[in-house]
Scaffold this motif. Structure first.
Motif, PDB file in Angstrom:
ATOM      1  N   ARG A 120       0.834  -1.208   0.000  1.00  0.00           N
ATOM      2  CA  ARG A 120       0.000   0.000   0.000  1.00  0.00           C
ATOM      3  C   ARG A 120       0.862   1.249   0.000  1.00  0.00           C
ATOM      4  N   ARG A 121       0.464   2.202  -0.831  1.00  0.00           N
ATOM      5  CA  ARG A 121       1.131   3.511  -0.840  1.00  0.00           C
ATOM      6  C   ARG A 121       0.525   4.330   0.289  1.00  0.00           C
ATOM      7  N   ILE A 122       1.376   4.848   1.178  1.00  0.00           N
ATOM      8  CA  ILE A 122       0.894   5.633   2.314  1.00  0.00           C
ATOM      9  C   ILE A 122       0.860   7.112   1.948  1.00  0.00           C
ATOM     10  N   ALA A 123       1.985   7.637   1.520  1.00  0.00           N
ATOM     11  CA  ALA A 123       2.100   9.041   1.129  1.00  0.00           C
ATOM     12  C   ALA A 123       3.316   9.177   0.238  1.00  0.00           C
ATOM     13  N   GLY A 124       3.173   9.858  -0.879  1.00  0.00           N
ATOM     14  CA  GLY A 124       4.303  10.036  -1.787  1.00  0.00           C
ATOM     15  C   GLY A 124       4.881   8.699  -2.207  1.00  0.00           C
ATOM     16  N   ASN A 125       6.160   8.484  -1.902  1.00  0.00           N
ATOM     17  CA  ASN A 125       6.846   7.236  -2.259  1.00  0.00           C
ATOM     18  C   ASN A 125       7.004   6.306  -1.057  1.00  0.00           C
ATOM     19  N   THR A 126       6.231   6.543   0.002  1.00  0.00           N
ATOM     20  CA  THR A 126       6.272   5.708   1.195  1.00  0.00           C
ATOM     21  C   THR A 126       5.296   4.553   1.026  1.00  0.00           C
ATOM     22  N   LEU A 127       5.800   3.332   1.246  1.00  0.00           N
ATOM     23  CA  LEU A 127       4.974   2.136   1.072  1.00  0.00           C
ATOM     24  C   LEU A 127       4.910   1.341   2.370  1.00  0.00           C
ATOM     25  N   LEU A 128       3.792   0.673   2.557  1.00  0.00           N
ATOM     26  CA  LEU A 128       3.605  -0.223   3.682  1.00  0.00           C
ATOM     27  C   LEU A 128       3.314  -1.599   3.099  1.00  0.00           C
ATOM     28  N   ILE A 129       4.100  -2.590   3.510  1.00  0.00           N
ATOM     29  CA  ILE A 129       3.939  -3.952   2.997  1.00  0.00           C
ATOM     30  C   ILE A 129       3.551  -4.856   4.162  1.00  0.00           C
ATOM     31  N   GLN A 144      14.490   5.650  -3.358  1.00  0.00           N
ATOM     32  CA  GLN A 144      15.843   5.566  -2.811  1.00  0.00           C
ATOM     33  C   GLN A 144      16.377   4.130  -2.737  1.00  0.00           C
ATOM     34  N   LEU A 145      15.551   3.163  -3.132  1.00  0.00           N
ATOM     35  CA  LEU A 145      16.005   1.769  -3.129  1.00  0.00           C
ATOM     36  C   LEU A 145      17.015   1.548  -4.248  1.00  0.00           C
ATOM     37  N   ASP A 146      17.806   0.480  -4.125  1.00  0.00           N
ATOM     38  CA  ASP A 146      18.765   0.144  -5.175  1.00  0.00           C
ATOM     39  C   ASP A 146      18.011  -0.332  -6.425  1.00  0.00           C
ATOM     40  N   LYS A 147      18.722  -0.423  -7.534  1.00  0.00           N
ATOM     41  CA  LYS A 147      18.127  -0.744  -8.838  1.00  0.00           C
ATOM     42  C   LYS A 147      17.370  -2.082  -8.832  1.00  0.00           C
ATOM     43  N   VAL A 148      17.972  -3.124  -8.255  1.00  0.00           N
ATOM     44  CA  VAL A 148      17.347  -4.452  -8.206  1.00  0.00           C
ATOM     45  C   VAL A 148      16.045  -4.408  -7.401  1.00  0.00           C
ATOM     46  N   SER A 149      16.085  -3.768  -6.244  1.00  0.00           N
ATOM     47  CA  SER A 149      14.899  -3.667  -5.398  1.00  0.00           C
ATOM     48  C   SER A 149      13.774  -2.942  -6.121  1.00  0.00           C
ATOM     49  N   LYS A 150      14.093  -1.827  -6.785  1.00  0.00           N
ATOM     50  CA  LYS A 150      13.081  -1.054  -7.523  1.00  0.00           C
ATOM     51  C   LYS A 150      12.448  -1.900  -8.619  1.00  0.00           C
ATOM     52  N   LYS A 151      13.284  -2.651  -9.337  1.00  0.00           N
ATOM     53  CA  LYS A 151      12.795  -3.482 -10.438  1.00  0.00           C
ATOM     54  C   LYS A 151      11.828  -4.559  -9.919  1.00  0.00           C
ATOM     55  N   ILE A 152      12.189  -5.196  -8.820  1.00  0.00           N
ATOM     56  CA  ILE A 152      11.320  -6.219  -8.218  1.00  0.00           C
ATOM     57  C   ILE A 152      10.005  -5.583  -7.778  1.00  0.00           C
ATOM     58  N   LEU A 153      10.096  -4.467  -7.080  1.00  0.00           N
ATOM     59  CA  LEU A 153       8.909  -3.787  -6.572  1.00  0.00           C
ATOM     60  C   LEU A 153       7.982  -3.357  -7.699  1.00  0.00           C
ATOM     61  N   ASP A 154       8.553  -2.854  -8.786  1.00  0.00           N
ATOM     62  CA  ASP A 154       7.743  -2.408  -9.933  1.00  0.00           C
ATOM     63  C   ASP A 154       6.934  -3.543 -10.544  1.00  0.00           C
ATOM     64  N   ARG A 155       7.415  -4.772 -10.445  1.00  0.00           N
ATOM     65  CA  ARG A 155       6.694  -5.918 -11.001  1.00  0.00           C
ATOM     66  C   ARG A 155       5.427  -6.230 -10.207  1.00  0.00           C
ATOM     67  N   PHE A 156       5.347  -5.729  -8.963  1.00  0.00           N
ATOM     68  CA  PHE A 156       4.214  -6.016  -8.113  1.00  0.00           C
ATOM     69  C   PHE A 156       3.245  -4.837  -7.951  1.00  0.00           C
ATOM     70  N   ARG A 157       3.530  -3.717  -8.590  1.00  0.00           N
ATOM     71  CA  ARG A 157       2.644  -2.549  -8.431  1.00  0.00           C
ATOM     72  C   ARG A 157       2.054  -2.126  -9.738  1.00  0.00           C
TER      73      ARG A 157
END
Length: 157
Positions: A120-129, A144-157
């Motif tokens: 869930r997006r809380i505010a701006g780029n803050t997420l709660l999992i 601010q996450l590293d490239k790999v983390s961002k790529k993984i996260l993008d696949r789920f949003r």
């Protein structure tokens, strides 16, 4: 702080937090609640009784006497266990449910994500999992996450 400040909070013999109101009545088993625990951590703390009624309001941490602040922070720390995700190292599959290997501010762990709605997006780029056990994990700023983390996260949003 004025010298005639009466202490509002104390601990009883069982370690419970006790609020003493203006009439000297002792409310046993109270608990502090942050107004905005994620977006404005230091703004506003209410002292609530066991039925959820607010007994006292502190507008910010600076308005709380030092001895009482220590008790409040101790109580909040015990109830506000919310690790911060710093890195997503691996996921078992890009479909849900999936197992995530993550690095948090409290060490490495593995969580199970039941569905995409658990991010869930809380505010701006803050997420709660939320993991399958109901634990909440925070991502303070997904940009601010590293490239790999961002790529993984993008696949789920």
């Amino acid at each position: 702080m004025s010298s005639n400040h009466t202490q509002l909070l104390e601990r009883d013999a069982l370690g419970r937090l006790v609020y003493i109101d203006a009439n000297g009545h002792h409310h046993v088993g109270v608990h502090p609640v942050r107004a905005f625990p994620i977006t404005a951590h230091d703004a506003g703390i209410g002292i609530m009784d066991q039925s959820g009624k607010e007994l006292h309001w502190y507008p910010d941490l600076a308005s709380i006497p030092v001895a009482e602040l220590a008790m409040i922070e101790e109580d909040l720390a015990a109830r506000e266990f919310m690790p911060v995700i710093e890195k997503i190292t691996k996921v078992s599959t890009f479909a849900t449910p999936s197992i995530w290997d993550i690095e948090t501010d409290r060490g490495s762990t593995r969580i199970r994500l039941k569905g995409e709605e658990d991010i869930r997006r809380i505010a701006g780029n803050t997420l709660l999992i939320a993991d399958s056990n109901g634990l909440q994990f925070l991502i303070k700023d997904s940009t601010q996450l590293d490239k790999v983390s961002k790529k993984i996260l993008d696949r789920f949003r």
